[in-house]
Design a protein around this motif. Structure first.
Motif, PDB file in Angstrom:
ATOM      1  N   ALA A 127       0.844  -1.192   0.000  1.00 51.85           N
ATOM      2  CA  ALA A 127       0.000   0.000   0.000  1.00 51.85           C
ATOM      3  C   ALA A 127       0.881   1.244   0.000  1.00 51.85           C
ATOM      4  N   LYS A 128       0.460   2.257  -0.726  1.00 50.96           N
ATOM      5  CA  LYS A 128       1.278   3.456  -0.862  1.00 50.96           C
ATOM      6  C   LYS A 128       1.502   4.158   0.472  1.00 50.96           C
ATOM      7  N   LEU A 129       0.480   4.145   1.336  1.00 48.27           N
ATOM      8  CA  LEU A 129       0.645   4.764   2.651  1.00 48.27           C
ATOM      9  C   LEU A 129       1.682   4.019   3.483  1.00 48.27           C
ATOM     10  N   THR A 130       1.692   2.697   3.359  1.00 46.81           N
ATOM     11  CA  THR A 130       2.674   1.897   4.087  1.00 46.81           C
ATOM     12  C   THR A 130       4.084   2.264   3.662  1.00 46.81           C
ATOM     13  N   ILE A 131       4.271   2.403   2.352  1.00 51.61           N
ATOM     14  CA  ILE A 131       5.584   2.779   1.825  1.00 51.61           C
ATOM     15  C   ILE A 131       5.984   4.160   2.323  1.00 51.61           C
ATOM     16  N   LEU A 132       5.033   5.110   2.305  1.00 48.52           N
ATOM     17  CA  LEU A 132       5.326   6.468   2.761  1.00 48.52           C
ATOM     18  C   LEU A 132       5.713   6.499   4.234  1.00 48.52           C
ATOM     19  N   MET A 133       5.027   5.696   5.045  1.00 50.07           N
ATOM     20  CA  MET A 133       5.337   5.663   6.472  1.00 50.07           C
ATOM     21  C   MET A 133       6.731   5.098   6.720  1.00 50.07           C
ATOM     22  N   LYS A 134       7.124   4.109   5.927  1.00 45.34           N
ATOM     23  CA  LYS A 134       8.468   3.533   6.058  1.00 45.34           C
ATOM     24  C   LYS A 134       9.535   4.559   5.669  1.00 45.34           C
ATOM     25  N   ILE A 135       9.253   5.310   4.604  1.00 40.68           N
ATOM     26  CA  ILE A 135      10.197   6.353   4.175  1.00 40.68           C
ATOM     27  C   ILE A 135      10.297   7.439   5.234  1.00 40.68           C
ATOM     28  N   LEU A 136       9.154   7.810   5.799  1.00 42.56           N
ATOM     29  CA  LEU A 136       9.137   8.835   6.844  1.00 42.56           C
ATOM     30  C   LEU A 136       9.953   8.395   8.053  1.00 42.56           C
ATOM     31  N   GLN A 137       9.739   7.149   8.487  1.00 43.22           N
ATOM     32  CA  GLN A 137      10.472   6.632   9.640  1.00 43.22           C
ATOM     33  C   GLN A 137      11.971   6.620   9.371  1.00 43.22           C
TER      34      GLN A 137
ATOM     35  N   GLN B  20      13.387  10.219   9.346  1.00 46.39           N
ATOM     36  CA  GLN B  20      13.488  10.806  10.686  1.00 46.39           C
ATOM     37  C   GLN B  20      14.644  10.196  11.466  1.00 46.39           C
ATOM     38  N   GLU B  21      14.886   8.911  11.265  1.00 43.43           N
ATOM     39  CA  GLU B  21      16.024   8.268  11.940  1.00 43.43           C
ATOM     40  C   GLU B  21      17.338   8.907  11.492  1.00 43.43           C
ATOM     41  N   ILE B  22      17.436   9.229  10.212  1.00 40.03           N
ATOM     42  CA  ILE B  22      18.638   9.885   9.695  1.00 40.03           C
ATOM     43  C   ILE B  22      18.765  11.293  10.273  1.00 40.03           C
ATOM     44  N   LEU B  23      17.654  12.032  10.258  1.00 41.81           N
ATOM     45  CA  LEU B  23      17.671  13.416  10.754  1.00 41.81           C
ATOM     46  C   LEU B  23      17.966  13.479  12.251  1.00 41.81           C
ATOM     47  N   ASN B  24      17.431  12.514  12.998  1.00 43.17           N
ATOM     48  CA  ASN B  24      17.625  12.521  14.452  1.00 43.17           C
ATOM     49  C   ASN B  24      19.093  12.458  14.851  1.00 43.17           C
ATOM     50  N   SER B  25      19.910  11.881  13.993  1.00 42.25           N
ATOM     51  CA  SER B  25      21.335  11.767  14.299  1.00 42.25           C
ATOM     52  C   SER B  25      22.131  12.993  13.860  1.00 42.25           C
ATOM     53  N   LYS B  26      21.444  13.916  13.187  1.00 40.70           N
ATOM     54  CA  LYS B  26      22.158  15.053  12.632  1.00 40.70           C
ATOM     55  C   LYS B  26      21.716  16.410  13.168  1.00 40.70           C
TER      56      LYS B  26
ATOM     57  N   GLU C  77      18.459  18.808  15.601  1.00 46.63           N
ATOM     58  CA  GLU C  77      17.337  18.891  16.531  1.00 46.63           C
ATOM     59  C   GLU C  77      16.196  19.603  15.817  1.00 46.63           C
ATOM     60  N   TYR C  78      15.036  18.957  15.774  1.00 45.99           N
ATOM     61  CA  TYR C  78      13.900  19.511  15.037  1.00 45.99           C
ATOM     62  C   TYR C  78      12.601  18.924  15.594  1.00 45.99           C
ATOM     63  N   PRO C  79      11.454  19.497  15.255  1.00 40.44           N
ATOM     64  CA  PRO C  79      10.170  18.954  15.724  1.00 40.44           C
ATOM     65  C   PRO C  79       9.860  17.636  15.019  1.00 40.44           C
ATOM     66  N   CYS C  80      10.142  16.533  15.677  1.00 45.37           N
ATOM     67  CA  CYS C  80       9.967  15.200  15.089  1.00 45.37           C
ATOM     68  C   CYS C  80       8.507  14.751  15.210  1.00 45.37           C
ATOM     69  N   LEU C  81       7.983  14.152  14.169  1.00 48.99           N
ATOM     70  CA  LEU C  81       6.615  13.629  14.192  1.00 48.99           C
ATOM     71  C   LEU C  81       6.602  12.344  15.018  1.00 48.99           C
ATOM     72  N   ILE C  82       5.887  12.358  16.149  1.00 49.21           N
ATOM     73  CA  ILE C  82       5.900  11.209  17.048  1.00 49.21           C
ATOM     74  C   ILE C  82       4.595  10.423  17.051  1.00 49.21           C
ATOM     75  N   ASP C  83       3.516  11.034  16.583  1.00 45.49           N
ATOM     76  CA  ASP C  83       2.226  10.342  16.507  1.00 45.49           C
ATOM     77  C   ASP C  83       1.556  10.730  15.202  1.00 45.49           C
ATOM     78  N   ILE C  84       1.695   9.867  14.208  1.00 43.34           N
ATOM     79  CA  ILE C  84       1.173  10.167  12.877  1.00 43.34           C
ATOM     80  C   ILE C  84      -0.328  10.314  12.876  1.00 43.34           C
ATOM     81  N   SER C  85      -1.036   9.437  13.638  1.00 43.56           N
ATOM     82  CA  SER C  85      -2.497   9.438  13.632  1.00 43.56           C
ATOM     83  C   SER C  85      -3.074  10.754  14.164  1.00 43.56           C
TER      84      SER C  85
END
Length: 220
Positions: free
Chosen positions: A183-193, A196-202, A204-212
């Protein structure tokens, strides 16, 4: 790079987000894909009309059996669901349904039948898929409690478990019917995760913690 440059304020972050333009056609395609994948047939039909997207009868017909299987699982009618997927070679689908059948037997206090079912229907999956042992042991641990409400894993007996299994089986059936397409949403959520994992190591920013809920981490 100094500390200040490793931080993006919430104001700047959301300002940049608001400047991103996503074509309406792409959004409509994503929403319709969600309805199709999740088996919301009526919603898919109505939305496709409103969005002016052609939806074939073949696509709609493929949804019908998935919808029925999903209903069976939500109602605890696992034998009916298993009958509908009896020709499937997807071991993940069969294992998830048979595990839910085991749980339903325990919920109904049919303990002897549950033990027999585990021996005859579940163990065969563990021979070449040892990673499933932990999940099986968790379900079997329910047998040790007369009052399932006191079991640390009592959530397995709740309706939320049926919903979880119904969703997982539905996703697998969709992928099987689409040549393993996700499903396209599933793919998008995996890309988002992943992003964010890459950005978190580089930085400090407002990270999305609850998508719903669209909830971000503490605003900076």
């Amino acid at each position: 790079m100094n500390q200040a440059s490793n931080k993006i304020s919430a104001e700047d972050w959301h300002h940049n987000q608001n400047n991103i333009v996503i074509p309406k056609a792409k959004m409509n395609e994503l929403v319709l894909n969600f309805f199709i994948v999740e088996g919301y047939r009526d919603a898919a039909i109505e939305f496709s009309k409103e969005a002016g997207i052609q939806l074939s009868n073949k696509e709609l017909d493929k949804m019908i059996e998935r919808i029925e299987i999903k209903k069976n699982i939500l109602n605890g009618e696992i034998d009916s669901a298993l009958e509908k997927v009896s020709m499937s070679n997807n071991k993940q689908i069969l294992f998830k349904l048979k595990m839910q059948k085991l749980i339903e037997l325990i919920k109904n206090n049919e303990l002897d039948q549950a033990i027999s079912y585990a021996q005859n229907q579940i163990i065969e999956f563990l021979k070449d898929q040892p990673h499933l042992i932990d999940e099986t042991e968790k379900a079997m641990s329910l047998l040790a409690y007369k009052d399932l409400g006191k079991c640390p894993l009592s959530h397995l007996t709740q309706n939320s478990q049926r919903i979880k299994v119904a969703s997982e089986v539905n996703q697998q059936l969709f992928q099987d019917s689409q040549g393993n397409e996700q499903a396209k949403l599933t793919i998008l959520m995996k890309i988002l995760q992943w992003a964010q994992e890459i950005l978190n190591s580089k930085l400090e920013y407002p990270c999305l913690i609850d998508i719903s809920k669209g909830q971000f981490s503490k605003e900076q």
